[in-house]
Design a protein around this motif. Structure first.
Motif, PDB file in Angstrom:
ATOM      1  N   TRP A  38      10.926  35.150  53.901  1.00 56.83           N
ATOM      2  CA  TRP A  38      11.848  35.652  54.928  1.00 56.83           C
ATOM      3  C   TRP A  38      11.785  34.835  56.210  1.00 56.83           C
ATOM      4  O   TRP A  38      12.783  34.671  56.893  1.00 56.83           O
ATOM      5  CB  TRP A  38      11.556  37.126  55.205  1.00 56.83           C
ATOM      6  N   HIS A  39      10.640  34.280  56.555  1.00 56.86           N
ATOM      7  CA  HIS A  39      10.531  33.484  57.776  1.00 56.86           C
ATOM      8  C   HIS A  39      11.245  32.130  57.655  1.00 56.86           C
ATOM      9  O   HIS A  39      11.401  31.425  58.646  1.00 56.86           O
ATOM     10  CB  HIS A  39       9.062  33.297  58.185  1.00 56.86           C
ATOM     11  N   ARG A  40      11.709  31.785  56.446  1.00 57.34           N
ATOM     12  CA  ARG A  40      12.433  30.536  56.219  1.00 57.34           C
ATOM     13  C   ARG A  40      13.925  30.740  55.963  1.00 57.34           C
ATOM     14  O   ARG A  40      14.712  29.813  56.067  1.00 57.34           O
ATOM     15  CB  ARG A  40      11.848  29.810  55.008  1.00 57.34           C
ATOM     16  N   ARG A  41      14.306  31.954  55.580  1.00 53.42           N
ATOM     17  CA  ARG A  41      15.692  32.251  55.226  1.00 53.42           C
ATOM     18  C   ARG A  41      15.930  33.754  55.370  1.00 53.42           C
ATOM     19  O   ARG A  41      14.995  34.521  55.547  1.00 53.42           O
ATOM     20  CB  ARG A  41      15.978  31.811  53.795  1.00 53.42           C
ATOM     21  N   GLY A  42      17.180  34.146  55.272  1.00 60.26           N
ATOM     22  CA  GLY A  42      17.497  35.571  55.346  1.00 60.26           C
ATOM     23  C   GLY A  42      17.021  36.323  54.116  1.00 60.26           C
ATOM     24  O   GLY A  42      16.729  35.719  53.070  1.00 60.26           O
ATOM     25  N   LEU A  43      16.930  37.624  54.238  1.00 61.92           N
ATOM     26  CA  LEU A  43      16.551  38.461  53.106  1.00 61.92           C
ATOM     27  C   LEU A  43      17.670  38.496  52.079  1.00 61.92           C
ATOM     28  O   LEU A  43      18.852  38.557  52.433  1.00 61.92           O
ATOM     29  CB  LEU A  43      16.287  39.899  53.568  1.00 61.92           C
ATOM     30  N   GLU A  45      19.637  40.643  49.059  1.00 64.15           N
ATOM     31  CA  GLU A  45      19.943  42.076  49.003  1.00 64.15           C
ATOM     32  C   GLU A  45      18.810  42.856  48.331  1.00 64.15           C
ATOM     33  O   GLU A  45      18.455  43.953  48.769  1.00 64.15           O
ATOM     34  CB  GLU A  45      21.256  42.332  48.265  1.00 64.15           C
ATOM     35  N   GLU A  46      18.228  42.288  47.292  1.00 61.45           N
ATOM     36  CA  GLU A  46      17.105  42.959  46.627  1.00 61.45           C
ATOM     37  C   GLU A  46      15.909  43.089  47.580  1.00 61.45           C
ATOM     38  O   GLU A  46      15.273  44.149  47.649  1.00 61.45           O
ATOM     39  CB  GLU A  46      16.691  42.198  45.374  1.00 61.45           C
ATOM     40  N   GLU A  47      15.611  42.034  48.322  1.00 57.17           N
ATOM     41  CA  GLU A  47      14.513  42.096  49.292  1.00 57.17           C
ATOM     42  C   GLU A  47      14.813  43.116  50.389  1.00 57.17           C
ATOM     43  O   GLU A  47      13.902  43.824  50.836  1.00 57.17           O
ATOM     44  CB  GLU A  47      14.278  40.719  49.909  1.00 57.17           C
ATOM     45  N   GLU A  48      16.056  43.210  50.813  1.00 56.85           N
ATOM     46  CA  GLU A  48      16.433  44.223  51.802  1.00 56.85           C
ATOM     47  C   GLU A  48      16.068  45.613  51.304  1.00 56.85           C
ATOM     48  O   GLU A  48      15.538  46.434  52.051  1.00 56.85           O
ATOM     49  CB  GLU A  48      17.931  44.172  52.106  1.00 56.85           C
ATOM     50  N   ARG A  49      16.343  45.888  50.032  1.00 54.36           N
ATOM     51  CA  ARG A  49      16.035  47.216  49.472  1.00 54.36           C
ATOM     52  C   ARG A  49      14.533  47.451  49.383  1.00 54.36           C
ATOM     53  O   ARG A  49      14.043  48.526  49.721  1.00 54.36           O
ATOM     54  CB  ARG A  49      16.714  47.375  48.110  1.00 54.36           C
ATOM     55  N   TRP A  50      13.768  46.443  48.919  1.00 52.57           N
ATOM     56  CA  TRP A  50      12.316  46.598  48.811  1.00 52.57           C
ATOM     57  C   TRP A  50      11.673  46.763  50.185  1.00 52.57           C
ATOM     58  O   TRP A  50      10.813  47.632  50.385  1.00 52.57           O
ATOM     59  CB  TRP A  50      11.686  45.415  48.076  1.00 52.57           C
ATOM     60  N   VAL A  51      12.085  45.939  51.145  1.00 51.52           N
ATOM     61  CA  VAL A  51      11.525  46.030  52.493  1.00 51.52           C
ATOM     62  C   VAL A  51      11.938  47.343  53.145  1.00 51.52           C
ATOM     63  O   VAL A  51      11.138  47.985  53.834  1.00 51.52           O
ATOM     64  CB  VAL A  51      11.925  44.803  53.347  1.00 51.52           C
ATOM     65  N   GLY A 100      16.625  52.773  49.536  1.00 54.18           N
ATOM     66  CA  GLY A 100      17.809  52.622  50.370  1.00 54.18           C
ATOM     67  C   GLY A 100      17.909  51.201  50.871  1.00 54.18           C
ATOM     68  O   GLY A 100      17.238  50.297  50.372  1.00 54.18           O
ATOM     69  N   ASN A 101      18.793  50.996  51.852  1.00 52.78           N
ATOM     70  CA  ASN A 101      18.933  49.688  52.475  1.00 52.78           C
ATOM     71  C   ASN A 101      19.277  49.904  53.937  1.00 52.78           C
ATOM     72  O   ASN A 101      20.414  50.219  54.274  1.00 52.78           O
ATOM     73  CB  ASN A 101      20.003  48.847  51.785  1.00 52.78           C
ATOM     74  N   ILE A 102      18.288  49.751  54.801  1.00 56.33           N
ATOM     75  CA  ILE A 102      18.481  50.003  56.229  1.00 56.33           C
ATOM     76  C   ILE A 102      19.045  48.787  56.970  1.00 56.33           C
ATOM     77  O   ILE A 102      19.265  48.854  58.166  1.00 56.33           O
ATOM     78  CB  ILE A 102      17.166  50.465  56.894  1.00 56.33           C
ATOM     79  N   PHE A 103      19.306  47.699  56.250  1.00 61.82           N
ATOM     80  CA  PHE A 103      19.809  46.481  56.862  1.00 61.82           C
ATOM     81  C   PHE A 103      21.334  46.390  56.837  1.00 61.82           C
ATOM     82  O   PHE A 103      21.903  45.515  57.466  1.00 61.82           O
ATOM     83  CB  PHE A 103      19.217  45.241  56.179  1.00 61.82           C
ATOM     84  N   ARG A 104      21.996  47.235  56.110  1.00 64.84           N
ATOM     85  CA  ARG A 104      23.445  47.191  55.958  1.00 64.84           C
ATOM     86  C   ARG A 104      24.130  48.053  57.023  1.00 64.84           C
ATOM     87  O   ARG A 104      23.553  49.028  57.505  1.00 64.84           O
ATOM     88  CB  ARG A 104      23.841  47.693  54.566  1.00 64.84           C
ATOM     89  N   PRO A 105      25.388  47.717  57.365  1.00 60.97           N
ATOM     90  CA  PRO A 105      26.113  48.528  58.371  1.00 60.97           C
ATOM     91  C   PRO A 105      26.201  50.003  57.969  1.00 60.97           C
ATOM     92  O   PRO A 105      26.073  50.879  58.809  1.00 60.97           O
ATOM     93  CB  PRO A 105      27.510  47.894  58.394  1.00 60.97           C
ATOM     94  N   GLN A 106      26.389  50.268  56.699  1.00 59.91           N
ATOM     95  CA  GLN A 106      26.383  51.640  56.212  1.00 59.91           C
ATOM     96  C   GLN A 106      24.987  51.921  55.624  1.00 59.91           C
ATOM     97  O   GLN A 106      24.837  52.179  54.441  1.00 59.91           O
ATOM     98  CB  GLN A 106      27.459  51.823  55.115  1.00 59.91           C
TER      99      GLN A 106
END
Length: 111
Positions: A38-43, A45-51, A100-106
């Protein structure tokens, strides 16, 4: 969202995120390693859900530090999810599931 939780969930224990503002240096150590690049690129979608699930599990209403046993069939070798035999024995009952996914607008957050 607290950056401490984001970094602790996403990056592994060999990585520390460092920032500076107004001459003050800040460090946030990694921990679980659910998105170690993540410190080299964006998350992804799967990583967004796990994180997201990790952050939700580590957050509590009272802001009190609590020892957690987090387990998952995570599809990689995330060191923070490895469990030894003693921990499996001591924490045999699943108490909660977070997703869930707390990184998405919804954003969706479920317990």
């Amino acid at each position: 969202m607290n950056l401490k939780y984001l970094v602790g969930c996403a990056l592994d224990s060999n990585t520390t995120l460092v920032g500076e503002t107004d001459g003050q240096r800040y460090e946030w150590p990694g921990g679980i390693g659910l998105a170690p690049d993540w410190h080299r690129r964006g998350l992804t979608e799967e990583e967004e859900r796990w994180v997201s699930a990790c952050i939700l599990a580590r957050t509590n209403y009272f802001g009190v530090r609590v020892l957690l046993s987090m387990r998952s069939p995570f599809p990689s070798d995330a060191a923070g999810l490895k469990v030894d035999a003693d921990e499996r024995r001591d924490y045999a009952v699943e108490e909660a599931t977070f997703f869930g996914n707390i990184f998405r607008p919804q954003a969706g957050a479920y317990v």
